[in-house]
Design an enzyme around this catalytic site. Structure first.
Site, PDB file in Angstrom:
ATOM      1  N   GLU A  72      -0.206   1.981  -9.571  1.00 35.91           N
ATOM      2  CA  GLU A  72      -1.631   1.846  -9.250  1.00 35.91           C
ATOM      3  C   GLU A  72      -2.292   0.646  -9.924  1.00 35.91           C
ATOM      4  O   GLU A  72      -3.217   0.049  -9.375  1.00 35.91           O
ATOM      5  CB  GLU A  72      -2.392   3.118  -9.651  1.00 35.91           C
ATOM      6  CG  GLU A  72      -2.168   4.311  -8.742  1.00 35.91           C
ATOM      7  CD  GLU A  72      -0.951   5.146  -9.129  1.00 35.91           C
ATOM      8  OE1 GLU A  72      -0.103   4.648  -9.896  1.00 35.91           O
ATOM      9  OE2 GLU A  72      -0.860   6.288  -8.663  1.00 35.91           O
ATOM     10  N   GLU A  80       3.009  11.646  -8.749  1.00 36.12           N
ATOM     11  CA  GLU A  80       2.085  12.624  -9.337  1.00 36.12           C
ATOM     12  C   GLU A  80       2.289  14.013  -8.738  1.00 36.12           C
ATOM     13  O   GLU A  80       2.221  15.015  -9.444  1.00 36.12           O
ATOM     14  CB  GLU A  80       0.638  12.156  -9.124  1.00 36.12           C
ATOM     15  CG  GLU A  80       0.312  10.941  -9.978  1.00 36.12           C
ATOM     16  CD  GLU A  80      -1.129  10.506  -9.821  1.00 36.12           C
ATOM     17  OE1 GLU A  80      -1.459  10.014  -8.729  1.00 36.12           O
ATOM     18  OE2 GLU A  80      -1.903  10.703 -10.759  1.00 36.12           O
TER      19      GLU A  80
HETATM   20  N1  COA Z   1      -0.164   2.955   1.859  1.00 33.43           N
HETATM   21  C1  COA Z   1      -0.094   2.531   3.139  1.00 33.43           C
HETATM   22  N2  COA Z   1       0.919   1.820   3.626  1.00 33.43           N
HETATM   23  C2  COA Z   1       1.929   1.560   2.788  1.00 33.43           C
HETATM   24  C3  COA Z   1       1.928   1.973   1.455  1.00 33.43           C
HETATM   25  C4  COA Z   1       0.834   2.704   0.990  1.00 33.43           C
HETATM   26  N3  COA Z   1       0.773   3.175  -0.254  1.00 33.43           N
HETATM   27  N4  COA Z   1       3.061   1.548   0.875  1.00 33.43           N
HETATM   28  C5  COA Z   1       3.739   0.876   1.807  1.00 33.43           C
HETATM   29  N5  COA Z   1       3.049   0.891   2.962  1.00 33.43           N
HETATM   30  C6  COA Z   1       3.451   0.311   4.247  1.00 33.43           C
HETATM   31  C7  COA Z   1       3.333  -1.215   4.210  1.00 33.43           C
HETATM   32  O1  COA Z   1       2.024  -1.629   4.548  1.00 33.43           O
HETATM   33  C8  COA Z   1       4.348  -1.605   5.243  1.00 33.43           C
HETATM   34  O2  COA Z   1       3.764  -1.393   6.497  1.00 33.43           O
HETATM   35  P1  COA Z   1       4.042  -2.404   7.693  1.00 33.43           P
HETATM   36  O3  COA Z   1       5.510  -2.316   7.951  1.00 33.43           O
HETATM   37  O4  COA Z   1       3.189  -1.927   8.787  1.00 33.43           O
HETATM   38  O5  COA Z   1       3.650  -3.752   7.175  1.00 33.43           O
HETATM   39  C9  COA Z   1       5.444  -0.557   5.072  1.00 33.43           C
HETATM   40  O6  COA Z   1       4.822   0.551   4.419  1.00 33.43           O
HETATM   41  C10 COA Z   1       6.617  -1.004   4.233  1.00 33.43           C
HETATM   42  O7  COA Z   1       6.098  -1.541   3.015  1.00 33.43           O
HETATM   43  P2  COA Z   1       6.652  -2.899   2.418  1.00 33.43           P
HETATM   44  O8  COA Z   1       5.862  -3.217   1.219  1.00 33.43           O
HETATM   45  O9  COA Z   1       6.705  -3.911   3.484  1.00 33.43           O
HETATM   46  O10 COA Z   1       8.148  -2.470   2.062  1.00 33.43           O
HETATM   47  P3  COA Z   1       8.943  -2.637   0.710  1.00 33.43           P
HETATM   48  O11 COA Z   1      10.188  -1.862   0.877  1.00 33.43           O
HETATM   49  O12 COA Z   1       9.035  -4.078   0.352  1.00 33.43           O
HETATM   50  O13 COA Z   1       8.064  -1.970  -0.439  1.00 33.43           O
HETATM   51  C11 COA Z   1       6.808  -0.219  -1.512  1.00 33.43           C
HETATM   52  C12 COA Z   1       7.784  -0.597  -0.375  1.00 33.43           C
HETATM   53  C13 COA Z   1       6.466   1.229  -1.326  1.00 33.43           C
HETATM   54  C14 COA Z   1       7.489  -0.444  -2.881  1.00 33.43           C
HETATM   55  C15 COA Z   1       5.571  -1.134  -1.443  1.00 33.43           C
HETATM   56  O14 COA Z   1       5.061  -1.098  -0.129  1.00 33.43           O
HETATM   57  C16 COA Z   1       4.489  -0.712  -2.370  1.00 33.43           C
HETATM   58  O15 COA Z   1       4.485  -1.107  -3.510  1.00 33.43           O
HETATM   59  N6  COA Z   1       3.545   0.090  -1.860  1.00 33.43           N
HETATM   60  C17 COA Z   1       2.382   0.474  -2.609  1.00 33.43           C
HETATM   61  C18 COA Z   1       2.744   1.644  -3.454  1.00 33.43           C
HETATM   62  C19 COA Z   1       1.553   2.020  -4.281  1.00 33.43           C
HETATM   63  O16 COA Z   1       0.859   1.208  -4.824  1.00 33.43           O
HETATM   64  N7  COA Z   1       1.366   3.296  -4.375  1.00 33.43           N
HETATM   65  C20 COA Z   1       0.306   3.769  -5.213  1.00 33.43           C
HETATM   66  C21 COA Z   1      -0.881   4.107  -4.445  1.00 33.43           C
HETATM   67  S1  COA Z   1      -1.440   5.630  -5.168  1.00 33.43           S
END
Ligand code: COA
Length: 734
Positions: free
Chosen positions: A152, A132
């Site tokens: 989301e 965004e």
């Molecule tokens: N907020 C806080 N922490 C986040 C995060 C977020 N949006 N996205 C990832 N993290 C953290 C995870 O908790 C993890 O932390 P840890 O190592 O302490 O456990 C670390 O980042 C790595 O994430 P992980 O999911 O284990 O790695 P990945 O490479 O498999 O996947 C993403 C990465 C970003 C694809 C996945 O974490 C994800 O889908 N995150 C959410 C994204 C999201 O929904 N964003 C929209 C919110 S507006």
């Protein structure tokens, strides 16, 4: 406000973070947004490892940087980028539900309104609030490894930073809705083709991208007017003038998505993008986002996200540990589980050897594997070349010597202690030192297998759930002598296979199956007392399961658990027999494969039909046992099953066989398809309240006897307060 004092002029040491609380609180913005000017281009770098999630202070830092650049006559253009390997993976999930002084809506608006051109330079993830912000920039450049999306919906939310309004203006309403409802990620090449990014650059790493971004920003510095996505109408014009647009947009949305509140709200916002002004659309998005943020559904989904990541953490593991990956694997036994595990390895790029003792059994297993891949190709979920590549990673062998050099071996042979011991003794003889010796057993004591080897520290459980190539849970079982290194490497192996891993101590059924068994027992016993399979199925579907337990059992086959029950009954004189399913199997009613099980089926049709014959059998069993049948309310049906499991899960934690209450939830979500919008068994239990559950369990203890004995831990939480999902195992699993 000039924020120069609040932003470090010199780059902050990468990765340096203040000691914020576990929820990302008390973090100082100065650490998260660095500002520098290079060749007249202001570069704002957002820095919050590992994925630059938007912690408190980051939006403020970003806005302050934009303001500072706007006020600096020497600055002609601005670049926004992420430190490390990612742009921004979205809002910090832990911050939802809390007050945010500055919203993504506001910081994105500040970017778009800036009078100097702003370029987003994207590497890695630009997700949710990250994308965004990028959409609010005037230009977007991306590396080939960039991943773009608005996930989301998976958290029960919609994009809340103007994404529902800018995305349709950039790629058209239909595609925008598809991206929002699916939450899927696009590659940079796909983003380029759709106009989501302006150019894909060849840059490896932060420094290279920064240099390219500065050059790009210099090139567009003088271009006016600034291309603001919020002002574009070309991609929405056709929809705006089409009275049938709202109806056709709704039709394009998958019915499944519209069952969820977030799906319906996403539809309303995207519709508004074409039928209302930007300000009106943003106001609607804000109102609906706020409603979702405070919904039970979103709370549960956000919790599920955190619970599954928390489960991967090993208390006591060295913080700087980097466990070795498994680069080659072997599976012993080419049955259903063995084949599924082999597929899961091959899918994740790991070469795997499948060992069987007979040529026929090996060929049967390899054929099962080939069939599984062929079905995927037929369904269109896999390409032929990808299938060939995966099959190329799987090799059938018949000698233990042929697997000796593998990094890990998973035994998936028949569940009999003597056979398992034999296998482990043989593995001990042939496997290279340091190989992981793993068992897929679903119940047998890990230490019994470890004792058959001279290296018990290398032995652990890697318990997959059927079908192993589909279900995402890998329950990593720690025996009393399993080493921390073995545990860490097994967790990494599971994770690299795309599984959600959680640790269980060694006990009958481990954590997942052990906590679920009481639920299965109660639903069978409720039949004897007067509940009907179709009623129980209806209650569980209304709760959120895609199918009821009896309909599922008809697919998996009633005979699967039949032998296990017989074994348990033989071993334990107090074992409460489940007469109804036993009798159905004895009559040849094994489920869909025999045309009848809990339901009856027409030839060639999988629709379950209520069968009066089942009611007769249940009535007969009840009469024989002297049970007077009665009616059940839907609430009692639900509670009787789930309370039994909550009580057992508390007992498991009490015995120190699991690390956390939330690990039980990760297991139920990924091993048994527990409805994700309910968070998990313990999260759901907290919504009911430990005191309520304890009271009811105590009453059923009086009514039904010892199997309902309340767990001491449940009693404690009921008396003292607290959350079941936050319970910690009192000892490490042993
Ligand atoms: N907020 C806080 N922490 C986040 C995060 C977020 N949006 N996205 C990832 N993290 C953290 C995870 O908790 C993890 O932390 P840890 O190592 O302490 O456990 C670390 O980042 C790595 O994430 P992980 O999911 O284990 O790695 P990945 O490479 O498999 O996947 C993403 C990465 C970003 C694809 C996945 O974490 C994800 O889908 N995150 C959410 C994204 C999201 O929904 N964003 C929209 C919110 S507006």
């Amino acid at each position: 406000m000039i924020a120069s004092a609040r932003i470090a002029a010199a780059p902050v040491r990468p990765g340096c973070r203040p000691a914020g609380g576990p929820n990302g609180d008390n973090m100082d913005q100065r650490e998260f947004a660095r500002y520098e000017v290079v060749d007249g281009v202001a570069v704002i770098t957002l820095d919050n490892p590992p994925v630059n999630a938007l912690a408190p202070g980051m939006r403020e830092g970003l806005m302050a940087g934009v303001e500072r650049a706007a006020a600096d006559a020497a600055v002609t253009a601005i670049v926004v980028m992420g430190a490390g390997a990612h742009f921004v993976a979205g809002a910090d999930v832990r911050q939802f539900g809390k007050v945010r002084p500055v919203s993504t809506r506001a910081s994105a608006a500040a970017l778009e309104a800036c009078a100097k051109p702003v370029t987003a330079a994207i590497d890695g993830y630009a997700l949710g609030g990250g994308l965004e912000h990028a959409l609010a920039c005037h230009y977007r450049i991306a590396t080939a490894r960039a991943r773009l999306g608005v996930p989301e919906i998976k958290l029960g939310l919609i994009p809340g930073g103007g994404g529902t309004q800018r995305l349709p203006r950039l790629v058209g309403p239909e595609l925008a809705l598809d991206l929002i409802l699916s939450g899927r990620q696009l590659t940079a090449a796909q983003g380029l083709a759709l106009g989501l990014v302006d150019t894909v650059v060849d840059a490896d790493g932060y420094e290279a991208l920064r240099a390219q971004a500065i050059a790009y920003a210099g090139q567009v510095a003088a271009v006016r007017p600034l291309p603001r996505v919020g002002e574009r109408t070309d991609r929405i014009a056709a929809a705006t003038s089409d009275p049938a647009f709202p109806a056709s947009l709704r039709k394009a949305a998958p019915a499944k998505s519209l069952k969820l509140l977030a799906g319906r709200h996403a539809l309303a916002c995207v519709e508004a993008a074409a039928t209302a002004t930007l300000d009106e659309g943003i106001a609607l998005e804000q109102a609906l986002f706020n409603e979702l943020e405070n919904s039970d559904e979103s709370r549960a989904l956000r919790y599920a996200f955190s619970a599954e990541r928390e489960a991967a953490k090993l208390p006591g593991a060295p913080v700087d540990a980097r466990p070795d990956p498994v680069r080659s694997a072997a599976v012993i036994g080419a049955g259903t589980m063995g084949s599924g595990i082999a597929i899961a390895f091959a899918d994740s790029g790991v070469p795997v050897r499948v060992l069987e003792s007979s040529a026929e059994a090996l060929e049967r297993g390899l054929q099962r594997i080939r069939d599984t891949y062929a079905t995927r190709v037929k369904r269109g979920s896999l390409s032929q070349p990808a299938m060939d590549e995966c099959l190329g990673r799987i090799r059938g062998v018949m000698q233990y010597e042929d697997i000796a050099d593998c990094d890990a071996v998973i035994e998936a042979v028949f569940e009999r202690v003597d056979i398992k011991q034999e296998v482990f003794a043989r593995l001990d003889q042939v496997m290279k030192p340091g190989a992981l010796l793993l068992t897929n057993s679903s119940a047998i004591d890990i230490d019994v297998m470890a004792a058959a080897t001279g290296r018990p520290g290398d032995v652990a459980g890697a318990h997959f759930f059927a079908p192993a190539n589909v279900m995402k849970l890998c329950e990593v079982v720690r025996g009393p002598r399993t080493s921390m290194d073995t545990l860490m490497r097994t967790m990494k192996m599971g994770r690299d296979m795309g599984k959600t891993c959680a640790v269980a101590g060694s006990c009958d059924g481990f954590v997942a199956n052990r906590s679920r068994t009481p639920m299965m027992t109660e639903l069978m016993l409720m039949l004897e007392e007067g509940a009907r399979p179709e009623q129980i199925d209806r209650v569980m579907v209304a709760f959120g399961y895609p199918m009821g337990p009896f309909a599922v059992n008809d697919i998996s086959g009633l005979d699967v658990s039949y032998e296990g029950r017989k074994r348990r009954a033989a071993a334990n004189p107090d074992y409460r027999k489940l007469h109804v399913p036993d009798r159905l199997v004895d009559m040849g009613r094994k489920g869909q494969k025999t045309g009848a099980g809990w339901y009856r089926y027409e030839r060639g049709d999988r629709t379950p039909h209520v069968d009066p014959a089942v009611e007769d059998i249940i009535g007969t069993v009840a009469r024989e046992l002297g049970i007077t049948q009665r009616s059940f309310s839907d609430e009692e049906i639900l509670q009787r099953q789930l309370f039994a499991s909550v009580n057992e899960a508390c007992r498991i934690l009490e015995e120190g066989k699991a690390y956390r209450g939330s690990d039980v939830d990760a297991m139920w979500l990924h091993g048994f398809g527990f409805p994700r919008h309910r968070g998990g068994l313990m999260f759901w239990a907290d919504s009911v309240g430990a005191a309520t559950i304890y009271r009811q369990v105590s009453q059923w203890h009086e009514a039904y006897g010892p199997r309902w004995k309340p767990s001491a831990l449940l009693a404690k939480v009921a008396a003292e307060g607290g959350q079941l999902r936050e319970l910690r195992g009192q000892a490490e699993p042993a």
